[in-house]
Design a protein around this motif. Structure first.
Motif, PDB file in Angstrom:
ATOM      1  N   ALA A  71     -49.617 -11.298  73.943  1.00 18.73           N
ATOM      2  CA  ALA A  71     -50.420  -9.838  74.211  1.00 18.73           C
ATOM      3  C   ALA A  71     -50.246  -9.209  75.401  1.00 18.73           C
ATOM      4  N   GLU A  72     -49.916 -10.287  76.495  1.00 19.63           N
ATOM      5  CA  GLU A  72     -49.862  -9.694  77.901  1.00 19.63           C
ATOM      6  C   GLU A  72     -48.532  -8.832  77.919  1.00 19.63           C
ATOM      7  N   ALA A  73     -47.534  -9.472  77.202  1.00 15.36           N
ATOM      8  CA  ALA A  73     -46.197  -8.800  77.291  1.00 15.36           C
ATOM      9  C   ALA A  73     -46.450  -7.178  76.534  1.00 15.36           C
ATOM     10  N   ARG A  74     -47.169  -7.008  75.680  1.00 13.89           N
ATOM     11  CA  ARG A  74     -47.186  -5.870  74.829  1.00 13.89           C
ATOM     12  C   ARG A  74     -47.943  -4.880  75.892  1.00 13.89           C
ATOM     13  N   THR A  75     -49.116  -5.411  76.720  1.00 10.23           N
ATOM     14  CA  THR A  75     -49.861  -4.829  77.490  1.00 10.23           C
ATOM     15  C   THR A  75     -48.832  -4.241  78.888  1.00 10.23           C
ATOM     16  N   ARG A  76     -47.995  -4.888  79.309  1.00  5.66           N
ATOM     17  CA  ARG A  76     -47.153  -4.686  80.206  1.00  5.66           C
ATOM     18  C   ARG A  76     -46.074  -3.642  79.773  1.00  5.66           C
ATOM     19  N   SER A 243     -42.040 -10.765  67.190  1.00  4.10           N
ATOM     20  CA  SER A 243     -41.463 -11.845  66.425  1.00  4.10           C
ATOM     21  C   SER A 243     -42.137 -13.060  66.909  1.00  4.10           C
ATOM     22  N   CYS A 244     -42.970 -13.139  67.745  1.00  2.00           N
ATOM     23  CA  CYS A 244     -43.770 -14.245  68.329  1.00  2.00           C
ATOM     24  C   CYS A 244     -44.855 -14.675  67.422  1.00  2.00           C
TER      25      CYS A 244
END
Length: 246
Positions: A71-76, A243-244
């Motif tokens: 979720a944080e990776a998507r935000t970043r 894919s996570c």
């Protein structure tokens, strides 16, 4: 980072007392001859980038330190600046000092080999002489450190093309030796050289089970260092992060 002076007396006394109580312990180096006993080594980071901590360890389920959630990776990823591929004009690997000395004869490569391996033993020069590793990119198990490369998750050349060309030498050194963020990883030489300096839209780890970690790691590094992404790169990173497992 410079060393601080003027340590408060109470703190200094506590440190000295702990050191005297602990003493020194070592493990005999493998092999015979004139090998000297190895000692417990503590990595010391060079002048590092944002949030650098030399003792960073991977979190549960991850093989890389400093990982963020999907979720944080998507935000970043959504916040990264999209820009065309930059020029390679002026690029040289020598402009990214590596591998930096980390103390007690250990350089960044040896620190990562020990961190990412199991049962790693070093000689008196801090070289890994035994141990086992599993390469994230291709799932290959290795017992010979010479067959392992230390990969820069975001390659130095890719960093140059996406913003590092404008950095000073200190920041490039930090980027090339980052032990806190998911920028360095021990992988098979074959997979590392197959990847080269390609971005995720041009090269993906052959073991698809690694895509979740790869996408999160790449995004984390680019976000931490304020690097840009291309549209195809961003699209592939989205696929990888998706894919996570939810």
């Amino acid at each position: 980072m410079g060393r601080q002076t003027g340590v408060p007396g109470a703190v200094l006394a506590a440190v000295l007392l702990a050191a005297g109580a602990a003493g020194c312990s070592g493990t005999a180096a493998p092999g015979g001859g004139d090998a000297k006993p190895s000692v417990t080594r503590t990595a010391q980071a060079p002048d590092a980038g944002p949030g650098s901590k030399p003792d960073a360890k991977p979190g549960g389920g991850d093989v890389l330190p400093g990982m963020v959630t999907a979720a944080e990776a998507r935000t970043r990823l959504a916040a990264l600046k999209v820009a065309p591929v930059g020029t390679m004009a002026g690029y040289s690997r020598d402009k990214f000092t590596h591998w930096a000395q980390q103390g007690d004869k250990c350089d960044t490569r040896e620190v990562v080999l020990e961190r990412d391996g199991s049962g790693v033993k070093r000689d008196a020069e801090c070289r890994a002489v035994s141990g086992s590793w599993k390469s994230l990119y291709d799932g290959v198990a290795v017992t010979d450190a010479a067959k392992m490369d230390i990969d820069h998750m975001v390659p130095l050349a890719e960093g140059w093309r996406s913003g590092a060309a404008g950095w000073d030498a200190a920041k490039r050194k930090a980027f090339a030796n980052d032990l806190t963020n998911p920028q360095l990883l021990a992988v098979t030489a074959a997979s590392n050289r197959s990847k080269g300096d390609q971005s995720p839209d041009l090269w993906q780890p052959p073991d698809k089970s690694s895509w979740c970690q790869y996408g999160r790691a790449w995004t984390t590094v680019k976000s931490t260092y304020g690097l840009t992404v291309t549209e195809p790169e961003k699209k592939m990173l989205t696929t990888m992060i998706d894919s996570c497992a939810s």
